[in-house]
Design a protein around this motif. Sequence first.
Motif, PDB file in Angstrom:
ATOM      1  N   ARG A 213       0.833  -1.210   0.000  1.00  0.00           N
ATOM      2  CA  ARG A 213       0.000   0.000   0.000  1.00  0.00           C
ATOM      3  C   ARG A 213       0.865   1.256   0.000  1.00  0.00           C
ATOM      4  O   ARG A 213       0.572   2.233  -0.690  1.00  0.00           O
ATOM      5  CB  ARG A 213      -0.900   0.009   1.236  1.00  0.00           C
ATOM      6  N   ALA A 214       1.907   1.235   0.798  1.00  0.00           N
ATOM      7  CA  ALA A 214       2.774   2.405   0.908  1.00  0.00           C
ATOM      8  C   ALA A 214       3.424   2.748  -0.418  1.00  0.00           C
ATOM      9  O   ALA A 214       3.481   3.913  -0.824  1.00  0.00           O
ATOM     10  CB  ALA A 214       3.841   2.168   1.982  1.00  0.00           C
ATOM     11  N   THR A 217       1.041   4.138  -2.852  1.00  0.00           N
ATOM     12  CA  THR A 217       0.735   5.524  -2.479  1.00  0.00           C
ATOM     13  C   THR A 217       1.821   6.473  -2.952  1.00  0.00           C
ATOM     14  O   THR A 217       1.536   7.619  -3.321  1.00  0.00           O
ATOM     15  CB  THR A 217       0.555   5.635  -0.951  1.00  0.00           C
ATOM     16  N   VAL A 218       3.079   6.029  -2.963  1.00  0.00           N
ATOM     17  CA  VAL A 218       4.159   6.859  -3.505  1.00  0.00           C
ATOM     18  C   VAL A 218       3.862   7.212  -4.957  1.00  0.00           C
ATOM     19  O   VAL A 218       3.982   8.375  -5.375  1.00  0.00           O
ATOM     20  CB  VAL A 218       5.517   6.133  -3.409  1.00  0.00           C
ATOM     21  N   LEU A 257      -2.782  11.894   2.165  1.00  0.00           N
ATOM     22  CA  LEU A 257      -2.100  10.697   1.683  1.00  0.00           C
ATOM     23  C   LEU A 257      -0.800  10.467   2.452  1.00  0.00           C
ATOM     24  O   LEU A 257      -0.447   9.332   2.781  1.00  0.00           O
ATOM     25  CB  LEU A 257      -1.797  10.824   0.188  1.00  0.00           C
ATOM     26  N   GLN A 258      -0.092  11.555   2.725  1.00  0.00           N
ATOM     27  CA  GLN A 258       1.166  11.415   3.448  1.00  0.00           C
ATOM     28  C   GLN A 258       0.937  10.830   4.834  1.00  0.00           C
ATOM     29  O   GLN A 258       1.694   9.965   5.296  1.00  0.00           O
ATOM     30  CB  GLN A 258       1.879  12.762   3.573  1.00  0.00           C
ATOM     31  N   ARG A 260      -1.544   8.837   5.805  1.00  0.00           N
ATOM     32  CA  ARG A 260      -1.851   7.409   5.677  1.00  0.00           C
ATOM     33  C   ARG A 260      -0.601   6.630   5.286  1.00  0.00           C
ATOM     34  O   ARG A 260      -0.375   5.515   5.770  1.00  0.00           O
ATOM     35  CB  ARG A 260      -2.956   7.200   4.637  1.00  0.00           C
ATOM     36  N   PHE A 261       0.179   7.229   4.423  1.00  0.00           N
ATOM     37  CA  PHE A 261       1.410   6.588   3.965  1.00  0.00           C
ATOM     38  C   PHE A 261       2.352   6.294   5.138  1.00  0.00           C
ATOM     39  O   PHE A 261       2.918   5.210   5.240  1.00  0.00           O
ATOM     40  CB  PHE A 261       2.086   7.508   2.952  1.00  0.00           C
ATOM     41  N   GLU A 262       2.518   7.261   6.017  1.00  0.00           N
ATOM     42  CA  GLU A 262       3.417   7.083   7.149  1.00  0.00           C
ATOM     43  C   GLU A 262       2.937   5.951   8.056  1.00  0.00           C
ATOM     44  O   GLU A 262       3.739   5.170   8.575  1.00  0.00           O
ATOM     45  CB  GLU A 262       3.540   8.390   7.935  1.00  0.00           C
ATOM     46  N   TRP A 264       1.161   3.264   7.125  1.00  0.00           N
ATOM     47  CA  TRP A 264       1.437   1.987   6.457  1.00  0.00           C
ATOM     48  C   TRP A 264       2.930   1.653   6.510  1.00  0.00           C
ATOM     49  O   TRP A 264       3.312   0.508   6.732  1.00  0.00           O
ATOM     50  CB  TRP A 264       0.957   2.029   5.015  1.00  0.00           C
ATOM     51  N   ALA A 265       3.762   2.663   6.266  1.00  0.00           N
ATOM     52  CA  ALA A 265       5.201   2.418   6.257  1.00  0.00           C
ATOM     53  C   ALA A 265       5.692   1.982   7.637  1.00  0.00           C
ATOM     54  O   ALA A 265       6.506   1.066   7.764  1.00  0.00           O
ATOM     55  CB  ALA A 265       5.942   3.671   5.791  1.00  0.00           C
ATOM     56  N   ALA A 285       7.974  10.701   1.055  1.00  0.00           N
ATOM     57  CA  ALA A 285       6.679  11.269   1.431  1.00  0.00           C
ATOM     58  C   ALA A 285       6.813  12.723   1.856  1.00  0.00           C
ATOM     59  O   ALA A 285       6.012  13.585   1.470  1.00  0.00           O
ATOM     60  CB  ALA A 285       6.059  10.436   2.555  1.00  0.00           C
TER      61      ALA A 285
END
Length: 401
Positions: A213-214, A217-218, A257-258, A260-262, A264-265, A285
């Motif tokens: 997912r991460a 997202t990138v 998005l950032q 959520r990205f963080e 997941w990461a 990100a």
Amino acid sequence: MSEDDGLEYEPVSVKEVLGEMKDIAELLIDLSYSSVLFENPELAEEVLALEDEMDLLQLQARMSLVMAGRRPEEAEALAPVFGIVGAAEKISDAAGDIAKVVLEDIGLPPALRGALPEAVETLARATVSADSPYADRTLGDINLETETGVRVLALRRDDEWILNPSRETRLQTEDVLFCRGAEEGLTRVYEAVTGGRYTPPKTVEQPIEDLDRAVETVALMKNMSELAVDLAYGSVLFDSPELAKEVRELEVEVDALQSRFEVWALRAAETVDDSVSIRGLLHIATSTEVISDAALEISEGVLRGVGSHPVVEAAVQESDEIIYRTTVTSGSRLDGTTISDSEVKTRTGMHIVAIRRESAEDNGRTKYQISPLPDTTLRAGDVLITKGTRAGAERLSDWAA
């Protein structure tokens, strides 16, 4: 640019410098993300070279603007221009930070490429060999994009960059081409350009859901940041508060998005063998958010009702890759066809960034459709915001009329 390099004031065309800064900023975004997504140090090195070029351009622009703003009314009119110069510099710095993730081995998951969506095209760097069938021929003569689906984004000839080369651009031996396209077409073009064998990026299976997912997202954040920059320059060119508001909405979406990205990461860091390999994704990100913030700064003057300075409008219009607006007329070649069926991108070279149309469901209120899908049907009255070359804009204008 090195700290030891001297720089003296020389009169330059602010319009030309701003246009070049716009083109370099857009290319930097593409090259930097591609260097990471395809783990390509050569592309990352080109990003840092372009970042040095941007540093020089922004200094030239600032000195010329200081010389021009000698009266209060001139300073007020030029204030948004300073903002645009600063925003382009921020995009450049952020792109450089993304490239350093590859060059400084900050940490990337080995399965990065395997987690990419299938639709992501590859970007390759290819040097024209002396015996290449493309040497000493124009891009128009080769008909590269139509025949192979591969586009030459830019080329470097010694220390000179040719951004968004046109059909009239003639390729020379030792030109370094930056080509984007699907893997099949890119393989064909690379081997014809270099005479060597193309090795596609390696794919490693990605078993970790959160990391998958991460990485997706990138790719999404990359596309949204590129779109925000395109729309920001479009808002300046057309003095359009509506486009500027769309940039603001995109900036908010990238921020979300950032976040959520963080999450997941960091979750993925608990399950990977080497949690340090996640560090590079967090750097990317952060840099992506900087790019979207910079896009908002470009359109800030339009949002605040200050308007666009004529020199900025001219720079955006006359840059190598232009933002173009055209209206679909009734009975035209585009009226009633989908974007896919009309093959706008393939046959004209113009990418539809957004469509402005009146909404029958909302009492005729004008709305923007951002990044329209291939199955989107074009209809009479649609205003197309597009990006491409001047020649492509002329072809699209004929199709829409």
